[in-house]
Design an enzyme around this catalytic site. Structure first.
Site: not given
Lengths: 265, 399
Positions: B92, B114, B381
């Site tokens: 991210k 969010e 990830s």
């Protein structure tokens, strides 16, 4: 001439400003929606905006979202909303009804099926919040062909070019959103709105309705000095929420009466 | 394969994507698009982005050959792209570093986001702290319960975490709420979306910032394995880590692209989050894409053991890759993901995120029937530290 156009022309010659109340279909109860619509006409509504409940009403504030959730909890679908308009039309042939909602329930039904059903039930206009003109060319054309006015929004941030584009595709009236924000947000800057309306008028002959942030007779009266129509939504929904099913109709009528009077003054 | 140049100027990937927002957001999105187009073509901006990825995020992240696990499965060789080793523990951060630089360029003093699992919220709070920006993160109250450690992390980093009580109280509702904030405060606020969904230019921009994952793999695989992989596997919720690793491989015809959605308790139970496999195209959160919805077009509640995959939509580019046949989409259940989670802990000494465990689960499913010289590249990830409570609870252990 569409029912919305006819209504605005009649208003213009009577020098009367339009009052456009908004309610969500099915809130507080599905069987109260048609009586509520008639009650709103009785206290002076000129056009009715009927909300189609959606699970994710991104452009609405918490008040309207809760209203949507209450309607969905009662199982209200787009089919039901159209049936409510059909029922309303049995007693009222004059007052234009505009469906307001989001794209997904319409697409799930299919845009052809929706336009056909809406037309036959007596729907006059449709405002799809998340359909800007460039994403709904086919839908807007189909609606127009069937005598339903596609209504679009303009915002304080809309550029001159954007105003011209939107005015070209829209019909019925233009809905000027007077605030940066969601439905039911804070207070409205009347002078700012007046300046924007002048600008919009310079590029279109469509009537201009103003909504978002109009909460009482005084703000309605001041907005109506420049706008053709005043839209009141969240404030009515708030009243419905507070009143509950038994009192909803009476309390909404009480709320709207003085606003009508202020617009007539 | 033809040159792949999507989206078009209006943000469309075939019939998907686009800008399905109310007029109140149109200007903000045009402003963002202009700023992004200018920045991506500005060598100075790109140099700053790459510099931050290297010195702040810790890139490039390694590719690691999971030899023991591969041997145990007895088939294809599994390589892991170690996004879990990034600063803040997931992919991210690649995107939030990029968007924060853009926000600063645009003169915005406040960022909002969010978050579902909390990884994107943490990654946003991190870059906001570094850039001295005010930060507000919207998070469903259900997710706050599931991910309390990440909530505390965000607070330590100076962010305000706002619980969202509407709807299903998860990621989609947090997204609705963040959009509302943005509409209201658009003048000083930059909305950092964490996945490849939302209105144009977000799906394109987030993909571009995440594409560094696949670009590195394309250089690392020949070095490490002597060639490019036979298949690239990634989990798909909104789909940002998958787009990041897929995108640079789209033009390489010999490489299969496999996205793994969350099958939750099973696709037949209705309790899952597999929008591409079990959903229908529709419009939500500013774009047209596959959605989990009922017959009346209402968005339905999803379920996954991993909060990060618990989303009823998916990025529009995945919808396009599915329809065009360039990528395949499959699903892994909660149980399958958990099995892969434990295996990776036991045999490789790596605790993967539950999201990434879905990709691992699919690798474990197909590897055994493949020849030993075949190569699977899995995007790991994120790391699983945030999932300790969930995993322990499943085993009946209170931490």
């Amino acid at each position: 001439m569409s029912r919305i156009q006819a209504r605005f022309e009649a208003l213009r010659s009577a020098r009367r400003k339009a009052l456009i109340p908004y309610i969500t279909a099915g809130d507080p109860a599905p069987e109260l929606t048609v009586p509520l619509l008639h009650a709103l006409v009785e206290v002076g509504a000129d056009v009715l905006e009927l909300g189609v409940p959606f699970s994710d009403p991104m452009a609405d504030g918490p008040v309207n979202q809760r209203s949507s959730e209450r309607a969905l909890a009662k199982g209200v679908t787009l089919h039901d909303v159209i049936a409510m308009v059909r029922e309303f039309r049995k007693r009222d042939f004059q007052t234009p009804v505009v469906l307001m909602g989001y794209a997904n329930p319409i697409e799930a039904m299919g845009i052809d099926a929706f336009v056909r059903a809406a037309k036959s039930a007596g729907v006059d206009g449709v405002l799809v919040v998340d359909y800007p003109p460039e994403e709904c060319t086919q839908f807007a054309a189909l609606a127009k062909e069937n005598g339903i006015d596609p209504i679009f929004m303009l915002a304080p941030t809309s550029t001159d070019r954007r105003i011209r584009e939107v005015a070209q595709v829209g019909s019925g009236y233009l809905y000027y959103v007077s605030l940066k924000g969601v439905t039911g947000a804070a207070n409205i800057d009347v002078a700012e709105v007046a300046a924007r309306i002048l600008k919009i008028r310079s590029v279109t002959r469509l009537p201009i309705g103003v909504g978002f942030g109009i909460r009482d007779a005084e703000s309605a009266r001041r907005i109506a000095e420049t706008a053709d129509a005043v839209v009141i939504g969240s404030r009515i929904i708030q009243e419905i929420e507070a009143a509950g099913p038994a009192q909803a109709i009476a309390r909404v009528m009480e709320l709207v009466r003085p606003i009508r009077a202020a617009l007539n003054a | 394969m033809q040159m792949y140049e999507l989206p078009d100027a209006h943000g469309h990937f075939g019939p998907y994507g686009g800008v399905f927002v109310s007029e109140t957001l149109t200007y903000a999105l045009e402003e963002l698009l202009r700023a992004y187009e200018a920045s991506r073509n500005d060598p100075e901006f790109m140099a700053e982005f790459r510099h931050d990825l290297k010195h702040y995020v810790g890139r490039p992240s390694p590719v690691y050959h999971a030899k023991r696990w591969s041997a145990l499965l007895g088939g294809a060789q599994i390589y892991l792209k170690r996004e879990d080793l990034n600063h803040t523990g997931a992919h991210k951060i690649n995107n939030t570093v990029g968007q924060a630089l853009l926000a600063r360029r645009m003169g915005k003093s406040r960022v909002i986001a969010e978050t579902g699992a909390g990884q994107h919220g943490v990654a946003t709070a991190t870059v906001a702290a570094r850039c001295g920006m005010q930060c507000v993160v919207y998070m469903g109250s259900e997710d706050i319960k599931r991910q309390s450690a990440n909530v505390y992390r965000m607070k330590l980093l100076g962010a305000t975490v706002v619980p969202v009580e509407s709807g299903s109280k998860t990621l989609k509702d947090a997204l609705n709420e963040a959009m509302r904030d943005w509409v209201t405060n658009v003048e000083n606020t930059f909305y950092i979306i964490g996945t490849v969904a939302g209105p144009h230019p977000y799906p394109m921009m987030v993909r571009d910032f995440q594409a560094v994952i696949g670009e590195e793999c394309k250089m690392q695989m020949p070095e490490l394995a002597g060639r490019q992989p036979d298949a690239v596997i990634a989990c798909v919720g909104g789909g940002s880590n998958a787009m990041g690793i897929f995108y640079p491989y789209i033009g390489l015809d010999g490489v299969r692209l496999i996205g793994v959605e969350a099958a939750g308790e099973g696709l037949t139970t209705g309790r899952h989050a597999a929008s591409l496999i079990a959903g229908k195209p529709g419009v939500l959160h500013g774009n047209r894409t596959y959605l989990l919805q009922d017959a009346n077009g209402q968005i339905i509640e999803t379920h996954s053991i991993s909060a990060g995959l618990d989303y009823p939509g998916v990025g529009p580019e995945h919808a396009w890759l599915k329809d065009s046949g360039r990528a395949e989409y499959v699903a892994a259940t909660d149980d399958e993901a958990l099995r892969a989670f434990h295996d990776l802990c036991h045999y490789e000494g790596i605790i993967p995120a539950l999201e990434s465990s879905h990709a691992l689960a699919h690798a474990a499913k197909i590897a055994p029937s493949m020849a030993k010289d075949k190569i699977l590249l899995v995007n790991l990830s994120g790391r699983g530290d945030k999932d300790m409570h969930t995993v322990a609870q499943r085993a009946g252990i209170a931490l």
